[in-house]
Each structure stands twice: as structure tokens, then as C-alpha cells.
Motif scaffolding. Structure first.
Motif, PDB file in Angstrom:
ATOM      1  N   GLU A 142      -4.360   0.079   9.848  1.00  0.00           N
ATOM      2  CA  GLU A 142      -5.499   0.435  10.717  1.00  0.00           C
ATOM      3  C   GLU A 142      -6.779  -0.242  10.239  1.00  0.00           C
ATOM      4  O   GLU A 142      -7.564  -0.744  11.046  1.00  0.00           O
ATOM      5  CB  GLU A 142      -5.696   1.959  10.741  1.00  0.00           C
ATOM      6  CG  GLU A 142      -4.685   2.693  11.578  1.00  0.00           C
ATOM      7  CD  GLU A 142      -4.809   2.387  13.066  1.00  0.00           C
ATOM      8  OE1 GLU A 142      -5.946   2.238  13.572  1.00  0.00           O
ATOM      9  OE2 GLU A 142      -3.761   2.294  13.719  1.00  0.00           O
ATOM     10  N   LYS A 143      -6.975  -0.273   8.928  1.00  0.00           N
ATOM     11  CA  LYS A 143      -8.169  -0.899   8.353  1.00  0.00           C
ATOM     12  C   LYS A 143      -8.232  -2.377   8.723  1.00  0.00           C
ATOM     13  O   LYS A 143      -9.270  -2.883   9.137  1.00  0.00           O
ATOM     14  CB  LYS A 143      -8.163  -0.716   6.832  1.00  0.00           C
ATOM     15  CG  LYS A 143      -9.340  -1.346   6.126  1.00  0.00           C
ATOM     16  CD  LYS A 143      -9.337  -0.999   4.652  1.00  0.00           C
ATOM     17  CE  LYS A 143      -8.597  -2.034   3.861  1.00  0.00           C
ATOM     18  NZ  LYS A 143      -8.666  -1.820   2.415  1.00  0.00           N
ATOM     19  N   TYR A 144      -7.101  -3.077   8.610  1.00  0.00           N
ATOM     20  CA  TYR A 144      -7.087  -4.519   8.862  1.00  0.00           C
ATOM     21  C   TYR A 144      -7.065  -4.876  10.344  1.00  0.00           C
ATOM     22  O   TYR A 144      -7.304  -6.025  10.694  1.00  0.00           O
ATOM     23  CB  TYR A 144      -5.928  -5.189   8.126  1.00  0.00           C
ATOM     24  CG  TYR A 144      -6.152  -5.237   6.631  1.00  0.00           C
ATOM     25  CD1 TYR A 144      -7.329  -5.744   6.100  1.00  0.00           C
ATOM     26  CD2 TYR A 144      -5.193  -4.761   5.758  1.00  0.00           C
ATOM     27  CE1 TYR A 144      -7.545  -5.775   4.736  1.00  0.00           C
ATOM     28  CE2 TYR A 144      -5.401  -4.793   4.388  1.00  0.00           C
ATOM     29  CZ  TYR A 144      -6.581  -5.303   3.883  1.00  0.00           C
ATOM     30  OH  TYR A 144      -6.787  -5.344   2.539  1.00  0.00           O
ATOM     31  N   GLY A 177      -9.265  -4.189  12.222  1.00  0.00           N
ATOM     32  CA  GLY A 177     -10.659  -4.543  12.486  1.00  0.00           C
ATOM     33  C   GLY A 177     -11.008  -5.952  12.033  1.00  0.00           C
ATOM     34  O   GLY A 177     -12.102  -6.442  12.319  1.00  0.00           O
ATOM     35  N   ASN A 216      -2.508   3.511   7.092  1.00  0.00           N
ATOM     36  CA  ASN A 216      -3.960   3.511   6.972  1.00  0.00           C
ATOM     37  C   ASN A 216      -4.475   2.109   6.673  1.00  0.00           C
ATOM     38  O   ASN A 216      -5.490   1.673   7.229  1.00  0.00           O
ATOM     39  CB  ASN A 216      -4.396   4.493   5.878  1.00  0.00           C
ATOM     40  CG  ASN A 216      -5.898   4.686   5.847  1.00  0.00           C
ATOM     41  OD1 ASN A 216      -6.543   4.736   6.886  1.00  0.00           O
ATOM     42  ND2 ASN A 216      -6.436   4.803   4.655  1.00  0.00           N
ATOM     43  N   GLU A 217      -3.759   1.388   5.816  1.00  0.00           N
ATOM     44  CA  GLU A 217      -4.148   0.013   5.483  1.00  0.00           C
ATOM     45  C   GLU A 217      -4.049  -0.881   6.725  1.00  0.00           C
ATOM     46  O   GLU A 217      -4.915  -1.721   6.971  1.00  0.00           O
ATOM     47  CB  GLU A 217      -3.228  -0.506   4.366  1.00  0.00           C
ATOM     48  CG  GLU A 217      -3.755  -1.695   3.635  1.00  0.00           C
ATOM     49  CD  GLU A 217      -4.863  -1.370   2.644  1.00  0.00           C
ATOM     50  OE1 GLU A 217      -5.414  -2.337   2.096  1.00  0.00           O
ATOM     51  OE2 GLU A 217      -5.194  -0.205   2.422  1.00  0.00           O
ATOM     52  N   SER A 264       0.813  -1.212   0.000  1.00  0.00           N
ATOM     53  CA  SER A 264       0.000   0.000   0.000  1.00  0.00           C
ATOM     54  C   SER A 264       0.852   1.270   0.000  1.00  0.00           C
ATOM     55  O   SER A 264       1.903   1.333   0.639  1.00  0.00           O
ATOM     56  CB  SER A 264      -0.903  -0.002   1.237  1.00  0.00           C
ATOM     57  OG  SER A 264      -1.615   1.216   1.326  1.00  0.00           O
TER      58      SER A 264
END
Length: 135
Positions: A114-116, A118, A111-112, A106
Motif C-alpha cells: 500500500e505504501k509503494y 503511492g 502494508n508495504e 516485509s
């Protein structure tokens, strides 16, 4: 279970390899040998097994800068991760491999990541890594 066979560094041919080139999987023993290896372009060897065709972007080259040197893992921590059967087993999961690959490739890796965080499987994996490095 028998111990893994020792391989010699393909660059210096003097020392047992501890690492593999992420591109071509060539074994090497040190940062100096890795840098020497990277002086010439290399590519991942073609796999002989049939895999579904997935369009993958090339990894993003980015400078590695660390604001806080205390956040860099020590050699013993890296070895703990690499030798953990629990982590090695988790990394066999193709979905987890894809998540890690997406983060690594990425343009905005933070940011990627942080997304994962979850995603339950990725969160469990990071917990395993953290417990192996005593954080």
C-alpha cells in the motif's frame, strides 16, 4: 535477435527448465523439482561484478494462504508477465527492484505494498503487469 538457449532442469535433467530458484538461480522445470531442490539449502551465487554494499535482510518465510482462489494467477498469465518486453525492461530499474524486494521481505507485505502504490514508478509497473494479464 536469437531465441534464448534452452536449459535443462538441474534436478530431473529430463525437461527444459521454465523457472529459476530465487535463492541460487538453479534452473528447474516444475513444482515437484523445486520442492526436491529445496530439500537441501542453497544460496545465491556470488556476483563477479562490483556492486555497492547494501545491507539486506533475509527474505521472510511466510505461509502462502489465499482466501479467494480466483485471485491466484493462471499459468498463461504468469507467462504473459514473464514474456513481456515492457515488464522485463522496467525490472532493470534498480529502484524498482529495491521496492519489490522491500515488499517481499516485509513482515507486513500488504502494508508495504500500500505504501509503494503511492510511488509513481511502482504504480506504473503494476499497471503494466495488470494490462499483461488482462485485468
Amino acid at each position: 535477435m536469437s531465441p534464448p538457449a534452452l536449459r535443462l532442469c538441474q534436478i530431473c535433467t529430463q525437461t527444459a527448465s521454465k523457472y529459476k530458484c530465487p535463492s541460487c538461480l538453479a534452473p528447474y522445470c516444475s513444482l515437484a523439482c523445486f520442492k526436491k531442490h529445496k530439500e537441501t539449502p542453497c544460496a545465491k551465487p556470488e556476483s563477479t561484478e562490483e556492486r555497492p554494499t547494501v545491507v539486506q535482510e533475509l527474505p521472510i518465510e511466510r505461509e502462502l494462504n489465499v482466501d479467494d482462489p480466483s485471485l491466484v494467477l493462471e499459468q498463461k498469465q504468469l507467462e504473459a508477465i514473464a514474456s513481456s518486453c515492457e515488464i522485463r525492461e522496467a525490472l532493470k530499474d534498480e529502484n524498482l527492484q529495491e521496492l519489490i524486494y522491500n515488499i517481499d521481505c516485509s513482515l507486513d507485505a500488504l502494508n508495504e505494498l500500500e505504501k509503494y502504490m503511492g510511488v509513481e514508478a511502482f504504480c506504473m509497473f503494476t499497471d503494466k503487469v495488470l494490462s499483461n494479464i488482462n485485468l
